[in-house]
Design a protein around this motif. Sequence first.
Motif, PDB file in Angstrom:
ATOM      1  N   SER A  56       0.888   4.158 -11.093  1.00 51.95           N
ATOM      2  CA  SER A  56       0.206   3.340 -10.081  1.00 51.95           C
ATOM      3  C   SER A  56       0.025   4.129  -8.789  1.00 51.95           C
ATOM      4  CB  SER A  56       1.019   2.078  -9.778  1.00 51.95           C
ATOM      5  OG  SER A  56       1.057   1.240 -10.894  1.00 51.95           O
ATOM      6  N   ASP A  57      -1.147   3.971  -8.185  1.00 54.66           N
ATOM      7  CA  ASP A  57      -1.408   4.636  -6.910  1.00 54.66           C
ATOM      8  C   ASP A  57      -0.563   4.051  -5.783  1.00 54.66           C
ATOM      9  OD1 ASP A  57      -3.284   6.440  -7.897  1.00 54.66           O
ATOM     10  OD2 ASP A  57      -4.922   5.004  -7.651  1.00 54.66           O
ATOM     11  N   CYS A  58      -0.309   2.751  -5.861  1.00 52.00           N
ATOM     12  CA  CYS A  58       0.495   2.106  -4.819  1.00 52.00           C
ATOM     13  C   CYS A  58       1.316   0.982  -5.448  1.00 52.00           C
ATOM     14  CB  CYS A  58      -0.375   1.584  -3.682  1.00 52.00           C
ATOM     15  SG  CYS A  58      -1.523   0.293  -4.176  1.00 52.00           S
TER      16      CYS A  58
ATOM     17  N   SER B 185       3.269   4.154  -1.674  1.00 48.30           N
ATOM     18  CA  SER B 185       3.401   4.810  -2.968  1.00 48.30           C
ATOM     19  C   SER B 185       4.880   4.900  -3.339  1.00 48.30           C
ATOM     20  CB  SER B 185       2.810   6.225  -2.906  1.00 48.30           C
ATOM     21  OG  SER B 185       3.172   6.959  -4.056  1.00 48.30           O
TER      22      SER B 185
ATOM     23  N   GLY C 283       1.395  -2.100  -4.678  1.00 50.61           N
ATOM     24  CA  GLY C 283       0.592  -3.295  -4.880  1.00 50.61           C
ATOM     25  C   GLY C 283      -0.096  -3.290  -6.240  1.00 50.61           C
ATOM     26  N   ASP C 284      -0.585  -2.134  -6.655  1.00 50.37           N
ATOM     27  CA  ASP C 284      -1.201  -2.013  -7.981  1.00 50.37           C
ATOM     28  C   ASP C 284      -0.180  -2.326  -9.068  1.00 50.37           C
ATOM     29  OD1 ASP C 284      -3.589  -1.264  -6.802  1.00 50.37           O
ATOM     30  OD2 ASP C 284      -3.349   0.881  -7.260  1.00 50.37           O
ATOM     31  N   PHE C 285       1.027  -1.814  -8.887  1.00 48.07           N
ATOM     32  CA  PHE C 285       2.090  -2.076  -9.859  1.00 48.07           C
ATOM     33  C   PHE C 285       2.426  -3.561  -9.893  1.00 48.07           C
ATOM     34  CE2 PHE C 285       6.753  -2.385 -10.686  1.00 48.07           C
ATOM     35  CZ  PHE C 285       6.693  -2.121 -12.035  1.00 48.07           C
TER      36      PHE C 285
ATOM     37  N   ASP D 273       0.803  -1.227   0.000  1.00 44.77           N
ATOM     38  CA  ASP D 273       0.000   0.000   0.000  1.00 44.77           C
ATOM     39  C   ASP D 273       0.838   1.280   0.000  1.00 44.77           C
ATOM     40  OD1 ASP D 273       0.855  -0.412   2.596  1.00 44.77           O
ATOM     41  OD2 ASP D 273      -1.044   0.147   3.514  1.00 44.77           O
TER      42      ASP D 273
ATOM     43  N   ARG E  69       0.500  -6.046  -9.187  1.00 49.72           N
ATOM     44  CA  ARG E  69      -0.598  -6.740  -9.860  1.00 49.72           C
ATOM     45  C   ARG E  69      -0.522  -6.547 -11.372  1.00 49.72           C
ATOM     46  NH1 ARG E  69      -2.846  -5.537  -4.984  1.00 49.72           N
ATOM     47  NH2 ARG E  69      -3.520  -3.444  -5.540  1.00 49.72           N
ATOM     48  N   SER E  70      -0.048  -5.393 -11.814  1.00 50.36           N
ATOM     49  CA  SER E  70       0.142  -5.164 -13.249  1.00 50.36           C
ATOM     50  C   SER E  70       1.184  -6.123 -13.807  1.00 50.36           C
ATOM     51  CB  SER E  70       0.581  -3.722 -13.524  1.00 50.36           C
ATOM     52  OG  SER E  70      -0.413  -2.813 -13.166  1.00 50.36           O
TER      53      SER E  70
END
Length: 79
Positions: A62-64, A28, A66-68, A26, A70-71
Amino acid sequence: MDPSSEAEIVLHIVEEVLQVGTVAADDSFYDFGGTSLQAMRICVRIEKKLAVVIEPSALLDSDCLGDFARSVTGLRDRE
């Protein structure tokens, strides 16, 4: 490869390149003062380690972290 372990590898690469302690999903990229050059280095290491080509813009947008991550795993799943 297990997606959760891939995410851990991505986070570990981020830690190494940014030369910081532990990062969390979570967090950044910008909280650690991340730069576009560091984003490029992270993406190159991900390509070498996981055989996934991902653009630095994916990290920068990416906002965080974790998003990256997952990408990255999403791209690998499509192969």
